[in-house]
Design an enzyme around this catalytic site. Structure first.
Site, PDB file in Angstrom:
ATOM      1  N   LYS A 140       5.694   0.723 -10.885  1.00 17.54           N
ATOM      2  CA  LYS A 140       5.784   1.474  -9.372  1.00 17.54           C
ATOM      3  C   LYS A 140       5.843   0.559  -8.288  1.00 17.54           C
ATOM      4  O   LYS A 140       6.843   0.705  -7.583  1.00 17.54           O
ATOM      5  CB  LYS A 140       4.469   2.350  -9.239  1.00 17.54           C
ATOM      6  CG  LYS A 140       4.499   3.057  -8.115  1.00 17.54           C
ATOM      7  CD  LYS A 140       3.093   3.327  -7.430  1.00 17.54           C
ATOM      8  CE  LYS A 140       2.440   2.169  -6.802  1.00 17.54           C
ATOM      9  NZ  LYS A 140       1.358   2.279  -6.041  1.00 17.54           N
ATOM     10  N   THR A 156      -1.189   0.475  -1.940  1.00 12.74           N
ATOM     11  CA  THR A 156       0.272  -0.166  -1.822  1.00 12.74           C
ATOM     12  C   THR A 156       1.227   0.880  -1.830  1.00 12.74           C
ATOM     13  O   THR A 156       1.452   1.530  -2.970  1.00 12.74           O
ATOM     14  CB  THR A 156       0.099  -0.871  -3.191  1.00 12.74           C
ATOM     15  OG1 THR A 156      -1.153  -1.738  -3.390  1.00 12.74           O
ATOM     16  CG2 THR A 156       1.234  -1.781  -3.055  1.00 12.74           C
ATOM     17  N   LYS A 200       1.737  -7.145   1.297  1.00 17.24           N
ATOM     18  CA  LYS A 200       1.071  -6.628  -0.152  1.00 17.24           C
ATOM     19  C   LYS A 200       2.046  -6.767  -0.914  1.00 17.24           C
ATOM     20  O   LYS A 200       1.898  -7.038  -2.158  1.00 17.24           O
ATOM     21  CB  LYS A 200       0.538  -5.346   0.189  1.00 17.24           C
ATOM     22  CG  LYS A 200      -0.024  -4.610  -0.991  1.00 17.24           C
ATOM     23  CD  LYS A 200      -1.301  -5.445  -1.822  1.00 17.24           C
ATOM     24  CE  LYS A 200      -1.552  -4.706  -2.954  1.00 17.24           C
ATOM     25  NZ  LYS A 200      -2.207  -5.643  -3.998  1.00 17.24           N
TER      26      LYS A 200
END
Lengths: 300, 300, 300, 300
Positions: B242, B97, B173
């Site tokens: 994150k 990711t 995503k």
């Protein structure tokens, strides 16, 4: 199936619910504020009455499915209200989305007349009501619940019992409507990000509806949001604002801050200020797109 | 199945993914920053190499599943990076990711060496990876996609193709991780409201997971949130922060405001500030409860 | 007043600041990216140079007032940068609004060359700069501060010293810009509420500027917001977005959630998405009004 | 000064206001719910009465300064209310912070009795009331305003007239309280950022109070917020929550979304849920610090 059931409120939801009861063999006495909506049912053999009070029989059952808290108080305890007629051993099954505080007030007032008050709000939009596929949250006195269960089964695919305190069912209903609105905003933000990044928002919605979020809310609302398809309304945006205000009222009363709900309320309020009261409440997706500089071409 | 596949990154996700490839008959050369994690695979017959560069074969395929954007750049283009070895006709399948902007940079740099860059980020937590039930978002050059499809099939239950622009898969995503986080916050707010109103939050979560929200995210995350069960982490809260920063970076770059994402970032940031980096990211539910004056007794 | 001062950056702020130094008797060597802006100063007798490096003298002082972090790194350490020339015993006085992290990086790099780095960001818009009425936040090595104080006094009405750590001054500057933006949003919401309730928003702004909020920010920005007067820009909205991103970067780095800042960032981002980069940053008031269904008639 | 003035409500604000009227030579008849608070005034020669109704004289003037909308309706129209006694040609000067909707209701009811209703809410905390330095927002029928002006002057340093519609003054008062709360949150976020970055939060507050924000709200509230000094309360946090709910009620009624107000309401609600109802409302700064992982040591 010998007793007559009063049914009050024949809107987008109430009409198919009443029809399902009639088709299941229950004898109904229905009332609606605007009489024309009752005509179709009358032609199907249902008794239509002139006042809420006429829908009740002493010690019987009255089901209500009306627009808001004020309407509910009016049909029960207003000038032509049914509460006095219903009286001792009667049951009021309240299926509208209302404030827990209103439930508390009505339960007390009915209680003084010897009437049991049950909260039985539903999940599902009009097409779901037609198919007898509603989900019902039920709460209130145990004996009364047993007596109305056959009625509820004729309208639903499942009943969840939240105990003896009638307010509990209202809280769960409000929590659910909040979760639907939150999912709508989340989808609108995600699909708008995709669109501005050059990705087909309809394809993204389709994927999530088939995978992580393969459930009715994301599939059905997701399709509308991805396609900017907000008319005709299955649930009017103005009613969505009403519900978010009920959610935030419960948030206040219970001292449980809900920042997502606050944001959703502002989103809906802005949509109403822009003249969008009558579109579907998933139409908050319009504002999400506009805030990103997109002027969506609504598909209908 | 004649060619050797490089696989870099053997964390909670990468390890079962590599194992599935090996069990499907692919010859792997694996590398991981901390070598001990590679030991188990070595005992199962997989070749473990000492440097990322050793995982690649000229014109071959390298799959990466690493912690973040910086780690990805390092294993590809750092001192011991594999990019030069992979070279012309090679394919880098990036499954981490990461930011769309990082994809843009890497695709350009690989392109100069004649290497195709594919984005193939996945949905699913470690147990899902073990069961080969991941969902994969795929984007990049068409020919390369055909060549890696057998590999991706050996790790997943489905592949969604988002076209030739590799960044598109990263955007999807990020959109999905945002939607998961938004669902978590919504559930936490709803269940906390229920709890403070005296309703069993576990029962409420169960109902929604069986009805309106009968899908993996609401069922699995919902159970954790309702029970305050945040350890051991399936996805560390610090990684969630994150990711939300990546989401907001994409929001900036594409000029698409995402107020829910902003709120979630603050929620996660506060949780990190309170020392909760290592619990599961659904642990934002702790802050929701605390803001309502509840001191939850976490169940594990 | 014997030494020559380098001054880099002659925008809306830098130009009057440099002029004030020249009028106070300091010998300047100025540089600006687009040379035409330097012409006016040249006609007033200031030396205009061709490269940033030419503005510096070994062991001297260079003041920078440039657009953003990237521009600052370029003029100091880029191809034609002044850092090498400035060298040992030199002082770089950085007056731009930049990230604390950039200060950390520049201070380290200058330090290796024996140069002291001072942060001296300012509060005040262009007309304030003209009148030598800026407020300066100062931080960095003590000796260097003493040496530049006469320069700073020639541009300002007051200097606040935040110690030896240069980053501290940047944090205070970012905190201040955030507080200005927050005040703007608060005024916009309050005045829009008043307007929709039928109360004259200009009168309300006037009252608060004379009473509870009798201070420059509320008086000056308040007048603009009440009158929807956002052009010409005294501080471009796109720069406001840049600053809010710096604020949120500092929020991240220091693990200090700032929900108002998150909301302001989204407000500014939306305004940019709608094509409002070039109006004054108080123009976020347009979005506040639009969200209330008002289409403001901007007065200029 | 010949006529007797009724004064109802002797709390932290009402007591000094009544005392100032008495000292200015007005003959008062005062009433307070808890009689002990009236004792001090009685010893200073003011007439204390037993019921609200006893404070009024037919055609006279009654000033009210009570806790909330419910208390106001009770003292005017409750069992012992003064409205009937006041009657034709009387004036009710309502100085409490209440909803515009309550003003509408009371103005109508008083109007039927021939009584003029004036809204005259004030800005200023108790020490300001003592010093006759309040600011008053005034609205209502013109003739009545002229008659009460000498009274208002004896309590304030300035009066702002918002026209004939009494609700307008309430809207302005709510807008102001919202702006104060927003400034408090903004300061708390800014000073907490500074603290976590290693900068002295008290020094930062001092600077802003002397420069950009050199006005009472930022100076006085800023000092409290910087020092975590929230007791004793000058304005109880629970009252702040009440006011933010009034603000959001007005926001609803006027279809003017106020996202900062929504956030502030949640902040205050959370503070109440954590048991902080009795500290000063600037105490929202505690939650801001806690969200950043700081456990402040309150100074008093």
């Amino acid at each position: 199936m010998s007793e007559t059931i009063g049914f009050i409120g024949l809107g987008q939801m109430g009409a198919p619910m009443a029809r399902n009861l009639a088709q299941a063999g229950f004898a109904l006495r229905v009332w609606n504020r605007s009489p024309d909506k009752a005509l179709a049912l009358q032609q199907e053999g249902v008794v239509v009455v002139k006042r809420p009070a006429d829908a009740a029989t002493p010690g019987g059952i009255v089901i209500t499915m009306v627009a808001d808290d004020a309407a509910l108080k009016e049909v029960a305890f207003g000038e032509d209200g049914f509460a006095e007629v219903l009286g001792a051993n009667g049951i009021h099954v309240s299926m509208s989305t209302i404030a827990p505080a209103t439930t508390r007030e009505l339960a007390t007032r009915h209680g003084k007349l010897g009437t049991a008050y049950l909260s039985a709000p539903v999940f599902g939009r009009p097409p779901v009501a037609v198919e007898r596929k509603l989900w019902i949250c039920l709460a209130g006195a145990g004996g009364a619940k047993a007596r109305v269960t056959p009625l509820l089964k004729a309208m639903s695919q499942g009943i969840y019992d939240y105990g003896e305190d009638a307010e509990a069912a209202n809280v769960v209903k409000l929590a659910g409507n909040f979760m639907i609105a939150a999912a709508s905003e989340a989808m609108a933000e995600a699909y708008t990000l995709a669109q501005k990044a050059g990705v087909d928002r309809v394809a993204v919605a389709k994927m999530f509806g088939e995978t992580l979020f393969a459930c009715p809310v994301y599939q059905n609302y997701g399709k509308q949001i991805a396609a900017f398809s907000f008319e005709p309304a299955l649930f009017r945006l103005a009613l969505g604002l009403k519900d978010l205000n009920l959610v935030l009222g419960a948030s206040q009363e219970n001292q449980a801050p809900m920042p997502f709900a606050s944001l959703l309320r502002d989103r809906l309020l802005s949509s109403v200020a822009k003249g969008r009261s009558e579109i579907d409440w998933t139409g908050i997706g319009l504002a999400v797109a506009e805030d990103a500089g997109i002027e969506p071409e609504p598909s209908r």
